[in-house]
Scaffold this motif. Structure first.
Motif: not given
Length: 727
Positions: A355-358, A369-374
């Motif tokens: 839940g929630g935005s990045q 610093h993950s690929a999903g967060s980028s």
């Protein structure tokens, strides 16, 4: 506009296209919560998709509480999913705190007024199907903190009011005692005449509807129009003195409704409008920004703008306020909405399963610093650019819109729409800006259209004052017969509820026993099954599997039927001889347990039980359709004979098979002297490696590894035997 002579409540009434007989008879009614009104459920449902979730003054008069009703907040919901969303909302948690403090609950409109000015959800859970707010990442402990902040804010305001009232009382002389009669109480409620009048006006402003009476409606029924569809000048007037003038207020409301009547759009105008607007209905991807949208040449009338943003979803629509006649224009009040422009975007911005935005996660825990967060950060910025670009393209439509309805929960969504940024289109101080006065779901085109229909259609409610003799100053008094009847109804409802609960408990217990007994019988666990029957005080003669209408239970309703169908002679003997199972019970097809036995040993178990059970057992074996009795010795002898016969047949089959193989071998040896046989002998002999490869051909890697291990083991054993023989 042709006069609509039929009952206006039988079909939807559109605010901007009302029949003449309705407009001419509307009378505004200033119904406030001080009237102690009780609002009934809407008696006429116009559309299944249009549901009025905003609460009105008073309490719901229905006494039956269903599983889709919140008794604390006094609200009904169309589905269980809506109720589950409400139980996580701020309003429910706030009313829970109010109940703990011994205070009364507030309506949804009153709660929104109390929480006005707060940017984010107090409890971190906005009612949405897709986690529309970044605050969804907050935990339960933060919910209590947000509500405590609101309660603390109320306490500070109440304290300030008490101090101000005390100061006014100290500064005023005895001449003002008449006006100040009944000072403020410690709970902060106003007691003066002026304050009571101001409180009544404030309470009326908290209601989401403005009510109108009409002789076209049944008694105590009213038309409701959302206050959000009216301007502050129409609601309060330009002169503060007009607030006390009911006649001026009624005239202002009647004028507001009459000035909103618009002539339907003709077919030619609607066609020109539709052709002048580019298609913007597809969901957004990485495609280029759509072409700018200008005001259509075929339409320059009134329209409104609606948009929703949250959870990576954005939907916006510009809809013309005049109705459009459809193909069956001869039918009164048959209208369709004209969509001037519409667009939806969706970007992957919310963290799945968390839940929630990045951006909210980065602000609270630091940058990930993950690929999903980028990817989520990129999509957040892309969504902002897409939305702001669309607003710039729609600027001519937004500048000329009558009203702007926006749902943007959370700071990130509000900054996306209201900036500040260069070339900003929408502003928070715009007097046309409105919030949706009801709950909304995920931002989609269908939800935007549902919201438009909800806003522009008149509601019909039955509002009955508490006490039919209120005008005469007398409260209704129930006689003893009515009180006794009401008490009898309550007792009957409680009795039915207790019976239903007991029946549900019995069904659950029977279902548990059924699954356990069938599992033990299927595995032929005779001692465990008998122990289960004894420990749970179950009688094999009377217990029936549940539910009886299941296909398996229809064929085998009892343990004896089930054991016979499973061909379990040991279990059949134990049930008949040790626990007194009844062999005369019929299944759904009218068959006894004996008739379900599929082999001779199981049938012999019934005949042996018939010979061993005494006549005092009271079993009608003829009704059970069991043949003549048989002793256990006879059964054993018969079983031994059958076994010998089976062994004899098997030995004979083996002899026949051996003779056939010998004959085939002789035929092959005779053929080896022929030319084909000599040619076959002349073929080269395969090497050991070739034979190993041929054996491994077609096997999986795992099978090949297993074969190789076996070969190596055999080779090692051969070497060990050779070494032992040499010694």
């Amino acid at each position: 506009m042709a006069e609509y002579k039929h009952d206006p409540t039988r079909k939807p009434l559109y605010l901007y296209s009302l029949p003449d007989n309705v407009i001419s008879t509307l009378v505004p009614k200033n119904i406030t919560s001080s009237a102690s009104a009780s609002t009934e459920d809407e008696t006429r449902q116009y559309d299944d998709d249009v549901s009025d979730t905003a609460s009105t003054a008073g309490s719901v008069s229905s006494t039956a509480q269903t599983d889709r009703t919140c008794a604390l907040c006094n609200m009904d919901f169309p589905t269980g999913l809506d109720k589950r969303g409400h139980l996580k909302a701020d309003l429910h948690y706030y009313n829970l705190k109010q109940k703990i403090r011994g205070l009364s609950s507030v309506t949804e409109a009153e709660f929104e007024k109390l929480a006005d000015g707060m940017d984010e959800s107090l409890s971190g859970s906005d009612w949405s199907e897709s986690s529309d707010s970044e605050a969804d990442t907050k935990h339960t402990d933060k919910k209590a903190g947000g509500l405590a902040s609101l309660l603390q804010k109320q306490a500070v305001i109440s304290s300030a009011r008490q101090k101000a009232a005390a100061a006014r009382k100290k500064n005023k002389g005895s001449d003002d005692l008449d006006d100040e009669e009944g000072d403020e109480q410690p709970d902060g409620k106003p007691r003066t005449t002026r304050e009571k009048r101001e409180a009544a006006e404030a309470t009326a402003s908290l209601q989401p509807f403005v009510w109108f009476s009409s002789p076209t409606l049944p008694e105590n029924n009213y038309f409701g129009v959302y206050r959000a569809m009216l301007t502050p000048e129409e609601l309060n007037g330009t002169n503060t003195d007009e607030k006390d003038d009911d006649a001026a207020w009624s005239t202002r409301m009647a004028t507001a409704i009459s000035t909103r009547q618009l002539a339907p759009i003709s077919g030619a105008t609607a066609a020109a409008t539709a052709t002048a607007i580019p298609s913007t209905s597809a969901a957004a991807s990485d495609a280029a920004t759509p072409a700018p949208v200008s005001i259509p040449a075929g339409y320059n009338g009134r329209h409104i703008f609606l948009c929703m943003i949250g959870g990576g979803h954005f939907a916006a629509m510009v809809i013309a306020l005049p109705a459009r006649r459809n193909k069956t224009a001869n039918v009164p009040m048959n209208r369709e909405a004209t969509v001037l422009a519409h667009k939806t975007f969706h970007r992957y911005t919310t963290r799945r399963k968390q839940g929630g935005s990045q951006s909210a996660n980065d602000n609270s825990k630091g940058t990930a610093h993950s690929a999903g967060s980028s990817l989520r950060r990129y999509n957040e910025q892309a969504l902002i650019d897409d939305v702001r670009g669309l607003l710039r393209d729609w600027k001519p439509l937004l500048d000329t819109a009558d009203l702007l309805f926006v749902r943007a929960n959370g700071n990130t969504n509000q900054r996306t729409l209201f900036g500040p940024y260069e070339g900003q289109v929408m502003h928070l101080r715009d007097p046309r800006l409105r919030n949706f006065p009801f709950n909304t779901r995920r931002a989609t085109q269908n939800e935007i259209m549902r919201a438009f229909i909800e806003l522009t259609r008149l509601k019909v409610r039955e509002i009955v004052p508490q006490g039919a003799g209120a005008e005469a100053g007398t409260a209704p008094v129930l006689d003893e017969a009515a009180l006794a009847e009401r008490q009898k109804q309550k007792e009957e409802a409680a009795r039915r509820k207790a019976v239903a609960a007991k029946q549900k408990e019995e069904e659950d217990t029977a279902l548990l026993h059924t699954s356990q007994l069938q599992g033990l019988a299927r595995r032929s666990k005779v001692p465990a099954l008998l122990s289960y029957l004894k420990s749970n005080d179950l009688a094999a003669a009377t217990f029936r599997f549940f539910p009886p209408d299941a296909p398996q239970n229809h064929h085998a309703p009892t343990l004896l039927h089930f054991a016979a169908s499973q061909n379990a002679p040991t279990l059949v003997s134990a049930l008949l001889l040790r626990v007194g199972a009844d062999p005369t019970v019929l299944n759904g097809d009218g068959k006894t347990a004996f008739e379900l036995a599929g082999d001779r040993p199981t049938r012999n178990a019934f005949r042996v039980a018939r010979s061993e059970l005494p006549a005092s057992a009271g079993i009608d074996w003829d009704a059970a359709r069991v043949p003549l009795p048989m002793t256990r010795a006879e059964a054993d002898q018969r079983e031994a004979r059958e076994k010998e016969e089976a062994e004899r047949k098997e030995a004979e089959r083996r002899r026949t098979e051996a003779a056939r193989l010998k004959k085939e071998t002789d035929t092959d040896n005779a053929g080896s002297n022929s030319a084909a046989g000599r040619k076959k002998k002349a073929l080269p002999v395969k090497s050991a490696q070739e034979m190993r490869e041929e054996e491994a051909r077609g096997l999986t890697p795992e099978q090949r590894m297993r074969l190789e291990r076996e070969r190596r083991a055999r080779a090692a054993e051969a070497r060990m035997r050779q070494a032992q023989g040499g010694n």
